[in-house]
Scaffold this motif. Structure first.
Motif, PDB file in Angstrom:
ATOM      1  N   UNK A  21       1.002  -1.169  -0.539  1.00 54.16           N
ATOM      2  CA  UNK A  21       0.080   0.293  -0.014  1.00 54.16           C
ATOM      3  C   UNK A  21       1.065   0.906   0.394  1.00 54.16           C
ATOM      4  N   UNK A  22       0.090   2.256  -0.380  1.00 53.41           N
ATOM      5  CA  UNK A  22       0.872   3.420  -0.388  1.00 53.41           C
ATOM      6  C   UNK A  22       1.168   4.156   1.362  1.00 53.41           C
ATOM      7  N   UNK A  70      -5.615  11.974  -1.825  1.00 54.77           N
ATOM      8  CA  UNK A  70      -6.202  11.279  -3.193  1.00 54.77           C
ATOM      9  C   UNK A  70      -5.919  11.129  -4.291  1.00 54.77           C
ATOM     10  N   UNK A  71      -4.942  12.355  -5.260  1.00 51.67           N
ATOM     11  CA  UNK A  71      -4.507  13.015  -6.041  1.00 51.67           C
ATOM     12  C   UNK A  71      -3.408  12.012  -6.263  1.00 51.67           C
ATOM     13  N   UNK A 115      -1.680   8.707  -7.356  1.00 50.35           N
ATOM     14  CA  UNK A 115      -0.153   9.259  -8.296  1.00 50.35           C
ATOM     15  C   UNK A 115       0.267   7.868  -8.548  1.00 50.35           C
ATOM     16  N   UNK A 116       0.882   7.578  -7.206  1.00 52.64           N
ATOM     17  CA  UNK A 116       1.878   6.117  -6.173  1.00 52.64           C
ATOM     18  C   UNK A 116       0.750   4.642  -7.256  1.00 52.64           C
ATOM     19  N   UNK A 125      -4.902  10.006 -17.235  1.00 47.05           N
ATOM     20  CA  UNK A 125      -3.928  11.003 -18.497  1.00 47.05           C
ATOM     21  C   UNK A 125      -3.335  12.276 -17.556  1.00 47.05           C
ATOM     22  N   UNK A 126      -3.823  11.925 -16.108  1.00 52.00           N
ATOM     23  CA  UNK A 126      -2.749  13.133 -15.741  1.00 52.00           C
ATOM     24  C   UNK A 126      -1.161  12.221 -14.418  1.00 52.00           C
ATOM     25  N   UNK A 127      -1.059  11.204 -15.477  1.00 51.10           N
ATOM     26  CA  UNK A 127      -0.507   9.884 -14.543  1.00 51.10           C
ATOM     27  C   UNK A 127       0.790  10.431 -14.642  1.00 51.10           C
ATOM     28  N   UNK A 128       1.687  10.779 -13.544  1.00 47.84           N
ATOM     29  CA  UNK A 128       3.286  11.231 -13.806  1.00 47.84           C
ATOM     30  C   UNK A 128       3.975   9.650 -13.457  1.00 47.84           C
ATOM     31  N   UNK A 129       4.666   9.156 -15.054  1.00 47.44           N
ATOM     32  CA  UNK A 129       5.576   8.638 -15.013  1.00 47.44           C
ATOM     33  C   UNK A 129       6.492   7.874 -13.712  1.00 47.44           C
ATOM     34  N   UNK A 130       6.706   6.588 -13.207  1.00 46.81           N
ATOM     35  CA  UNK A 130       6.848   5.699 -12.716  1.00 46.81           C
ATOM     36  C   UNK A 130       7.186   6.710 -10.985  1.00 46.81           C
TER      37      UNK A 130
END
Length: 391
Positions: free
Chosen positions: A237-238, A351-352, A356-357, A363-368
């Motif tokens: 989990x995060x 939440x955001x 992301x993690x 479409x907003x996903x920050x790569x890796x």
């Protein structure tokens, strides 16, 4: 922090303009149920609940949470101005650290139209000292009070470093572009820098599209211990890697608008978080920061160490604050475009970043993305900074 605290469920509702939203209890209960469903746990597993809101009667938290379940658990109502959501999150994290296994945190706000105002005029205003700084340094006019405060800080920064007005507008341009890909955001329409700068001036250097709107909404998170996560088969989990809160220092009440709106609080809070986590700004991939006005985002880049003092303008124009740069800041659209329902903002940021993690930001996903940083500020004052990680 003696125990690892995991964020196993998050949820929120689409933000709306005042007068166009559902009642606070409906929004809050929807966000709470979404977080529970995301966590794949039952309300009966929740041992304590923390409800954050700024405008409302004294037990709105119970009214909202009772719609999710009636199990007699403690419900704590939290108000810490614009940092209310993150303050509730911090209390939930401390409850797990103290021995609880699973708690629910929800933030919500049903706001009125127009600029923020005081509800109690028969007693000392809690922002009296902050207002005193503003009165002494720049005077007071008819513009919205918060815009005078943060606009004054932006003007001080501009005069100190020779920053162009358009630099502040670029922040809003980026916010609108990010929000166009966020279905939960209030404003999904992209605006050009020219449109932003041409909108009505509110307080130099801020134009209308550089000020966050009054917003209604709700967001929630489910936190748990490692033992609870393992028992329920929740893998990787995060988790909250570090978290701190600071309040005003003596420097807040000197002769600087920048310091009065929380710069030193943010600097000291970030230092505590980086020390706790054993990580620095260079390790961060994605940031949700408190952009109530474009001026505050500019200041916060430097306060968090994302760039050096006086280098925010270069940082912005080089695109280091967005996709393809060093950091993606406010991929959600931030307060400027996602909206700012005061009590919900800190949980919406949470939440955001959890999405992301997990790689669930579409479409907003920050790569890796592996390390996320959250900055939530309330004048009065309190700054809460949280670092999240996922192994």
């Amino acid at each position: 922090m003696s125990k690892r605290v995991n964020v196993i469920g998050v949820g929120m509702v689409k933000f709306a303009k005042p007068g166009a939203s559902e009642d606070y209890n409906v929004m809050a209960s929807k966000a709470a149920r979404a977080a529970l469903e995301d966590a794949k746990v039952k309300y009966e597993d929740i041992e304590q609940a923390f409800a954050g809101y700024v405008y409302g009667d004294s037990t709105c938290g119970q009214r909202a949470i009772y719609e999710v379940g009636l199990t007699g658990i403690p419900v704590f109502n939290v108000n810490n101005n614009c940092s209310t959501g993150s303050t509730a999150l911090m209390l939930g994290r401390q409850a797990i650290d103290a021995g609880a296994h699973c708690v629910l945190v929800v933030g919500f706000e049903q706001m009125e139209k127009g600029a923020l105002g005081s509800k109690f005029t028969d007693r000392v205003n809690p922002l009296e000292q902050h207002a005193g700084v503003m009165s002494r340094v720049q005077g007071v006019n008819q513009a919205p009070f918060a815009a005078q405060m943060f606009g004054g800080a932006g003007r001080e920064y501009r005069w100190k470093y020779g920053t162009k007005k358009e630099t502040f507008g670029k922040v809003s341009e980026k916010a609108r572009k990010h929000a166009s890909k966020n279905p939960y955001a209030l404003f999904n329409e992209v605006l050009s820098l020219e449109e932003i700068m041409a909108s009505q001036e509110v307080f130099d250097p801020l134009t209308r599209f550089q000020c966050c709107p009054p917003t209604c909404g709700a967001a929630a998170a489910v936190l748990c211990s490692d033992e609870f996560a393992k028992k329920n088969g929740i893998a990787k989990p995060v988790y909250i890697a570090a978290q701190a809160m600071t309040t005003d220092y003596a420097s807040s009440f000197g002769d600087s608008m920048i310091k009065m709106v929380g710069y030193d609080m943010a600097v000291k809070c970030a230092e505590k978080v980086y020390e706790q986590a054993g990580l620095g700004p260079k390790d961060v991939d994605v940031v949700e920061l408190h952009d109530c006005f474009t001026a505050n985002e500019v200041l916060t880049y430097e306060a968090l160490g994302l760039c050096k003092e006086g280098e925010a303008e270069k940082f912005i124009w080089e695109g280091q604050n967005t996709y393809g740069g060093k950091y993606v800041t406010n991929p959600s659209g931030g307060l400027l475009s996602k909206g700012h329902p005061l009590g919900a903002t800190g949980l919406a940021q949470c939440t955001e970043l959890v999405w992301q993690l997990r790689g669930q930001a579409d479409q907003r996903q920050v790569p890796d993305a592996k390390v996320a940083l959250q900055h939530n500020l309330g004048l009065g004052g309190a700054c809460v900074i949280t670092m999240y990680r996922r192994d």
